[in-house]
Scaffold this active site. Structure first.
Site, PDB file in Angstrom:
ATOM      1  NE  ARG A 183      -3.613  -2.230   2.737  1.00  0.00           N
ATOM      2  CZ  ARG A 183      -3.378  -3.422   3.293  1.00  0.00           C
ATOM      3  NH1 ARG A 183      -2.162  -3.689   3.816  1.00  0.00           N
ATOM      4  NH2 ARG A 183      -4.321  -4.345   3.338  1.00  0.00           N
ATOM      5  CE  LYS A 194      -7.757  -0.864   5.516  1.00  0.00           C
ATOM      6  NZ  LYS A 194      -8.161  -0.917   4.095  1.00  0.00           N
ATOM      7  CG  HIS A 240      -5.260   0.712  -3.809  1.00  0.00           C
ATOM      8  ND1 HIS A 240      -4.705   0.363  -2.592  1.00  0.00           N
ATOM      9  CD2 HIS A 240      -6.209  -0.232  -4.068  1.00  0.00           C
ATOM     10  CE1 HIS A 240      -5.291  -0.729  -2.133  1.00  0.00           C
ATOM     11  NE2 HIS A 240      -6.205  -1.118  -3.011  1.00  0.00           N
ATOM     12  NE  ARG A 279      -3.215  -3.450  -1.353  1.00  0.00           N
ATOM     13  CZ  ARG A 279      -2.823  -4.383  -0.496  1.00  0.00           C
ATOM     14  NH1 ARG A 279      -1.541  -4.726  -0.447  1.00  0.00           N
ATOM     15  NH2 ARG A 279      -3.685  -4.974   0.307  1.00  0.00           N
ATOM     16  CG  HIS A 301      -6.213  -8.598   1.600  1.00  0.00           C
ATOM     17  ND1 HIS A 301      -5.830  -9.121   0.398  1.00  0.00           N
ATOM     18  CD2 HIS A 301      -6.252  -7.248   1.428  1.00  0.00           C
ATOM     19  CE1 HIS A 301      -5.658  -8.154  -0.477  1.00  0.00           C
ATOM     20  NE2 HIS A 301      -5.909  -7.010   0.120  1.00  0.00           N
ATOM     21  CE1 TYR A 313      -6.498  -5.285  -4.737  1.00  0.00           C
ATOM     22  CE2 TYR A 313      -7.402  -6.452  -2.858  1.00  0.00           C
ATOM     23  CZ  TYR A 313      -6.966  -5.282  -3.446  1.00  0.00           C
ATOM     24  OH  TYR A 313      -7.007  -4.103  -2.735  1.00  0.00           O
TER      25      TYR A 313
END
Length: 405
Positions: free
Chosen positions: A242, A281, A348, A351, A374, A383
């Protein structure tokens, strides 16, 4: 005539006796009222009275409550009334919630986002209401007004506009989280926030081929960046970092022998302003990933040219050696994609490109989750979109299985 109006007073030895209830004169000269309730117990008035008439009127009111079925023990009613008076408003409880989240270690960015959503869309409507008094119909009304742009007015060019799904959804999720905390902390018995359709995610745009860059486009974008920032493109696309993780990366996070990167930090904007480095995150974001050999060669060259020898030195930094501000980086990135004719391609999206190609090479969902940091399967699955090139390649492979007519 009601029960209280039929009472007959009988006076004896300082005691005023009635057909129902009694009034006693105390040594202080004050009057104490009491009665035997429907539960078979004697109940005293929660206070004494200066006159006998005041005590009698209290008994009359109690008799009326019994007659109409609205009675409960006086001490219980007093506790409930006191609790109602002390019950916090939504605005007061919100501040307590913010404090609790801060103590629990929630990131400043999360706290800032919650405060923004409440200040803009929730507190202007529900802030003065007591938490325990807000009903499902109140929440439904708030939600309807939020969606049509009138709660509070969502003015765009002087015209009230409906909010986007993303704006309404995040406000609803914040409100739902807040009320769950209220229930856990006994501020109310059940949450009134129960609108299933409100939390449904409806993407504003569908990810299409244009937002999955080709390897050649990634190369061109890196070339369009300043030399000291070109490595950010390679890290985002082929290491799937990220933006905040790239800008917070330090030399000590790169293992040159193992050819891995330890991702454990990300930039964020504290509540007080400025930028700082903090945890990733989520816990899943703290990960060690392998670097493709070609990207490792580019990273080695960058470290030799632009990064200090100290392990604490930032991999990419501003001229003073500090963090590259996200706003500054955003302006540089915009110039890069504009020069490459890739209008609207976000950082982004790099990514997304890398994770999509990672999936096309056979990565499992678990491997995608680790690579991308994730914490949920649903996010990782986003994705696994196929590009048109991959679709054509699979179609050609499948062609051998087609029986000719």
């Amino acid at each position: 005539m009601g029960v209280a109006r039929r009472c007959i007073y009988i006076y004896h030895a300082g005691m005023a006796r009635r057909s129902w209830g009694s009034i006693k004169v105390q040594r202080s000269g004050m009057f104490q009222a009491s009665y035997k309730g429907p539960d078979g117990k004697r109940h005293l008035a929660p206070m004494t009275f200066r006159t006998k008439g005041q005590a009698g009127r209290w008994l009359d009111r109690e008799a009326g409550l019994i007659a109409t079925g609205g009675w409960s023990p006086p001490d219980q009613r007093m506790r409930e009334e006191k609790a109602a008076e002390e019950a916090p408003t939504v605005a007061e409880a919100f501040e307590d919630w913010m404090t609790a989240l801060s103590v629990a270690g929630r990131r400043d960015g999360t706290l800032r986002a919650y405060r923004s959503r409440f200040s803009l869309t929730i507190l202007p409507v529900l802030g003065e209401s007591r938490v325990r008094d807000v009903s499902r119909s109140d929440i439904r009304r708030w939600w309807s007004q939020l969606c049509d742009g009138t709660c509070p007015p969502n003015l765009v060019g002087g015209v009230v506009r409906p909010r986007t799904n993303g704006q309404t959804r995040t406000a609803y999720i914040a409100l739902r989280s807040f009320w769950s905390w209220c229930v856990r902390n006994d501020l109310c018995e059940v949450s009134p926030v129960a609108i299933p359709e409100a939390s449904v995610h409806r993407p504003v745009r569908v990810v299409v081929q244009d937002h999955v860059a080709t390897p050649e486009q990634v190369r061109d974008l890196a070339a369009a960046m300043p030399d000291s920032l070109a490595v950010t493109v390679w890290l985002a696309a082929w290491c799937q970092l990220r933006q905040g993780e790239v800008l917070a990366l330090r030399r000590g996070d790169v293992d040159l022998e193992a050819e891995t990167i330890h991702v454990h930090a990300s930039l964020f904007r504290p509540v007080g302003g400025g930028i700082a480095s903090g945890p990733t995150k989520s816990d899943a974001g703290d990960r060690v990933i392998s670097v493709p050999p070609r990207v490792m060669s580019i990273l080695r060259d960058h470290l030799e040219r632009f990064t200090g020898e100290d392990d604490d030195a930032l991999v990419v930094s501003n001229p003073e050696g500090g963090f590259v501000h996200p706003s500054t980086f955003g302006r540089i990135w915009k110039r890069a994609w504009a020069s490459c004719g890739l209008e609207g391609l976000t950082f982004h999206d790099l990514r997304h490109t890398g994770l999509t190609i990672f999936a096309q090479h056979g990565a499992t969902v678990a491997e995608l989750m680790h690579r991308g940091g994730h914490s949920s399967i649903e996010v990782a699955l986003r994705y696994q979109h196929a590009t048109a090139e991959r679709d054509r390649a699979l179609a050609r492979l499948m062609d051998g299985s087609v029986a000719s007519p």
